[in-house]
Design a protein around this motif. Structure first.
Motif, PDB file in Angstrom:
ATOM      1  N   MET A  37       0.821  -1.214   0.000  1.00 25.71           N
ATOM      2  CA  MET A  37       0.000   0.000   0.000  1.00 25.71           C
ATOM      3  C   MET A  37       0.859   1.269   0.000  1.00 25.71           C
ATOM      4  SD  MET A  37      -3.244  -0.606   2.496  1.00 25.71           S
ATOM      5  CE  MET A  37      -4.623  -1.661   2.017  1.00 25.71           C
ATOM      6  N   VAL A  38       1.917   1.244   0.790  1.00 23.17           N
ATOM      7  CA  VAL A  38       2.805   2.409   0.847  1.00 23.17           C
ATOM      8  C   VAL A  38       3.476   2.617  -0.496  1.00 23.17           C
ATOM      9  CG1 VAL A  38       4.892   3.364   1.910  1.00 23.17           C
ATOM     10  CG2 VAL A  38       3.206   2.161   3.318  1.00 23.17           C
ATOM     11  N   PHE A  39       3.935   1.538  -1.107  1.00 21.37           N
ATOM     12  CA  PHE A  39       4.591   1.614  -2.407  1.00 21.37           C
ATOM     13  C   PHE A  39       3.622   2.148  -3.461  1.00 21.37           C
ATOM     14  CE2 PHE A  39       5.771  -0.639  -6.424  1.00 21.37           C
ATOM     15  CZ  PHE A  39       6.955   0.052  -6.665  1.00 21.37           C
ATOM     16  N   GLY A  40       2.398   1.642  -3.447  1.00 15.41           N
ATOM     17  CA  GLY A  40       1.395   2.095  -4.400  1.00 15.41           C
ATOM     18  C   GLY A  40       1.072   3.564  -4.235  1.00 15.41           C
ATOM     19  N   TYR A  41       1.065   4.039  -2.999  1.00 11.85           N
ATOM     20  CA  TYR A  41       0.805   5.447  -2.723  1.00 11.85           C
ATOM     21  C   TYR A  41       1.922   6.306  -3.323  1.00 11.85           C
ATOM     22  CZ  TYR A  41      -0.200   9.705  -0.063  1.00 11.85           C
ATOM     23  OH  TYR A  41      -0.483  11.000   0.297  1.00 11.85           O
ATOM     24  N   MET A  42       3.167   5.890  -3.141  1.00 16.67           N
ATOM     25  CA  MET A  42       4.307   6.646  -3.677  1.00 16.67           C
ATOM     26  C   MET A  42       4.243   6.720  -5.201  1.00 16.67           C
ATOM     27  SD  MET A  42       7.474   5.168  -1.403  1.00 16.67           S
ATOM     28  CE  MET A  42       7.608   5.460   0.355  1.00 16.67           C
ATOM     29  N   VAL A  43       3.966   5.592  -5.828  1.00 12.27           N
ATOM     30  CA  VAL A  43       3.914   5.552  -7.290  1.00 12.27           C
ATOM     31  C   VAL A  43       2.768   6.414  -7.806  1.00 12.27           C
ATOM     32  CG1 VAL A  43       3.496   4.071  -9.297  1.00 12.27           C
ATOM     33  CG2 VAL A  43       5.001   3.284  -7.459  1.00 12.27           C
ATOM     34  N   HIS A  44       1.607   6.295  -7.167  1.00  6.57           N
ATOM     35  CA  HIS A  44       0.433   7.033  -7.604  1.00  6.57           C
ATOM     36  C   HIS A  44       0.680   8.532  -7.609  1.00  6.57           C
ATOM     37  CE1 HIS A  44      -3.935   7.843  -8.012  1.00  6.57           C
ATOM     38  NE2 HIS A  44      -3.665   8.887  -7.251  1.00  6.57           N
ATOM     39  N   HIS A  45       1.317   9.054  -6.574  1.00  8.16           N
ATOM     40  CA  HIS A  45       1.520  10.491  -6.445  1.00  8.16           C
ATOM     41  C   HIS A  45       2.838  10.967  -7.059  1.00  8.16           C
ATOM     42  CE1 HIS A  45      -2.071  11.348  -4.129  1.00  8.16           C
ATOM     43  NE2 HIS A  45      -1.841  10.252  -3.416  1.00  8.16           N
ATOM     44  N   ALA A  77      11.200   0.112  -3.567  1.00 10.92           N
ATOM     45  CA  ALA A  77      11.107  -1.122  -4.360  1.00 10.92           C
ATOM     46  C   ALA A  77      12.364  -1.966  -4.208  1.00 10.92           C
ATOM     47  CB  ALA A  77      10.873  -0.768  -5.827  1.00 10.92           C
ATOM     48  N   LYS A  78      13.512  -1.307  -4.184  1.00 11.51           N
ATOM     49  CA  LYS A  78      14.768  -2.043  -4.023  1.00 11.51           C
ATOM     50  C   LYS A  78      14.847  -2.720  -2.656  1.00 11.51           C
ATOM     51  CE  LYS A  78      17.463   0.964  -7.099  1.00 11.51           C
ATOM     52  NZ  LYS A  78      18.543   1.999  -7.174  1.00 11.51           N
ATOM     53  N   ALA A  79      14.349  -2.020  -1.626  1.00 11.19           N
ATOM     54  CA  ALA A  79      14.425  -2.558  -0.265  1.00 11.19           C
ATOM     55  C   ALA A  79      13.418  -3.667  -0.021  1.00 11.19           C
ATOM     56  CB  ALA A  79      14.206  -1.426   0.743  1.00 11.19           C
ATOM     57  N   THR A  80      12.340  -3.688  -0.793  1.00 11.77           N
ATOM     58  CA  THR A  80      11.253  -4.652  -0.538  1.00 11.77           C
ATOM     59  C   THR A  80      11.056  -5.655  -1.667  1.00 11.77           C
ATOM     60  OG1 THR A  80       9.673  -3.062  -1.453  1.00 11.77           O
ATOM     61  CG2 THR A  80      10.008  -3.043   0.941  1.00 11.77           C
ATOM     62  N   ASN A  81      11.898  -5.551  -2.725  1.00 16.66           N
ATOM     63  CA  ASN A  81      11.777  -6.444  -3.886  1.00 16.66           C
ATOM     64  C   ASN A  81      10.413  -6.353  -4.568  1.00 16.66           C
ATOM     65  OD1 ASN A  81      14.421  -7.574  -3.653  1.00 16.66           O
ATOM     66  ND2 ASN A  81      13.690  -8.889  -1.992  1.00 16.66           N
ATOM     67  N   LEU A  82       9.848  -5.158  -4.593  1.00 15.65           N
ATOM     68  CA  LEU A  82       8.587  -4.934  -5.287  1.00 15.65           C
ATOM     69  C   LEU A  82       8.859  -4.497  -6.726  1.00 15.65           C
ATOM     70  CD1 LEU A  82       6.590  -3.043  -2.502  1.00 15.65           C
ATOM     71  CD2 LEU A  82       6.252  -5.403  -3.259  1.00 15.65           C
ATOM     72  N   PHE A  83       7.858  -4.669  -7.580  1.00 16.82           N
ATOM     73  CA  PHE A  83       8.027  -4.337  -8.990  1.00 16.82           C
ATOM     74  C   PHE A  83       7.039  -3.241  -9.401  1.00 16.82           C
ATOM     75  CE2 PHE A  83       9.416  -8.714  -8.460  1.00 16.82           C
ATOM     76  CZ  PHE A  83      10.632  -8.703  -9.109  1.00 16.82           C
ATOM     77  N   PHE A  84       7.490  -2.412 -10.337  1.00 14.93           N
ATOM     78  CA  PHE A  84       6.655  -1.334 -10.853  1.00 14.93           C
ATOM     79  C   PHE A  84       5.696  -1.860 -11.911  1.00 14.93           C
ATOM     80  CE2 PHE A  84      10.187   1.084  -9.138  1.00 14.93           C
ATOM     81  CZ  PHE A  84       9.601   2.251  -8.666  1.00 14.93           C
TER      82      PHE A  84
END
Length: 242
Positions: free
Chosen positions: A1-9, A19-26
């Motif tokens: 949710m935090v990652f999605g908020y950052m990307v959205h705004h 993303a690097k710290a959590t291995n999430l993808f864009f």
């Protein structure tokens, strides 16, 4: 949710590090996020004309397919023009709302301007030119066939600013405040995301909205304990200094 908020705004740098710290993808390309960020910065700085041009360049059919959003941007652009004019001419312009709607200037007021000393008239000339451009832009907006009643109201409120010698101090002076750009910025950002097949709202904001609706529903159904949820207080809390 935090990652999605950052990307959205459009918090691109923070999102990349997260993303690097959590291995999430864009789900969205970095250049696309950066472009949205550029558009948002222009809107939040009150540079609406530039924002419209950039959107038309980056997303050619977006505003064409969303005429009401375009009109909102144009109304805000008109308000920013008033804001800039008011800032550059402390004494305020001598024209009324009738000048905008009828394309006329009051003869007495015109004579008053004409009788100014030549040097003073030259000093006022840039502001006069800006005012004439403002009035022309306003008449163009007034001539558009808008059916949406809310947009008609917004346009009339924007026009009403010209009826006051000091628009910032008038009853609708809040329209000139920079915080009035925020919702328009959010609407434009959501429209860009939607055009790319991405969610209009980030999951975090959806969760908060759903929680608020749940609390309100509980209160309406008589669950008195819901009054102690304190969601708004929690969301607006600040850390106490150590």
């Amino acid at each position: 949710m935090v990652f999605g908020y950052m990307v959205h705004h459009g918090y691109c740098g923070a999102a990349e590090n997260f993303a690097k710290a959590t291995n999430l993808f864009f789900r969205e390309d970095i250049p696309s996020i950066q472009n949205r960020q550029k558009v948002q910065k222009l809107v939040m700085r009150g540079m609406i004309g530039e924002a419209i041009k950039l959107v038309e360049e980056l997303y050619p059919s977006l505003l064409e397919n969303k005429p009401e959003l375009l009109f909102k941007l144009q109304i805000r652009n008109f308000i920013e023009m008033i804001n800039n004019l008011n800032s550059s001419e402390p004494q305020s312009h001598p024209y009324s709302i009738a000048s905008l709607m009828n394309g006329n200037e009051d003869n007495d007021e015109k004579m008053e301007v004409d009788q100014k000393p030549e040097g003073e008239e030259n000093e006022r000339q840039p502001s006069r030119q800006a005012l004439e451009h403002l009035l022309l832009y306003g008449r163009e907006l007034a001539s558009k066939p808008i059916q949406n009643e809310d947009l008609k109201r917004q346009l009339q409120e924007a026009f009403s600013l010209l009826a006051y010698r000091d628009p910032k101090q008038c009853p609708i002076g809040y329209l000139l405040h920079p915080n009035q750009r925020e919702q328009l910025c959010a609407d434009l950002n959501s429209a860009i995301l939607e055009s790319h097949g991405l969610p209009r709202q980030p999951p975090l904001e959806l969760a908060i909205s759903q929680t608020k609706n749940t609390v309100e529903r509980m209160l309406s159904e008589g669950f008195g304990s819901a009054v102690f949820s304190g969601l708004d207080k929690f969301l607006n809390c600040t850390l106490k200094p150590q």
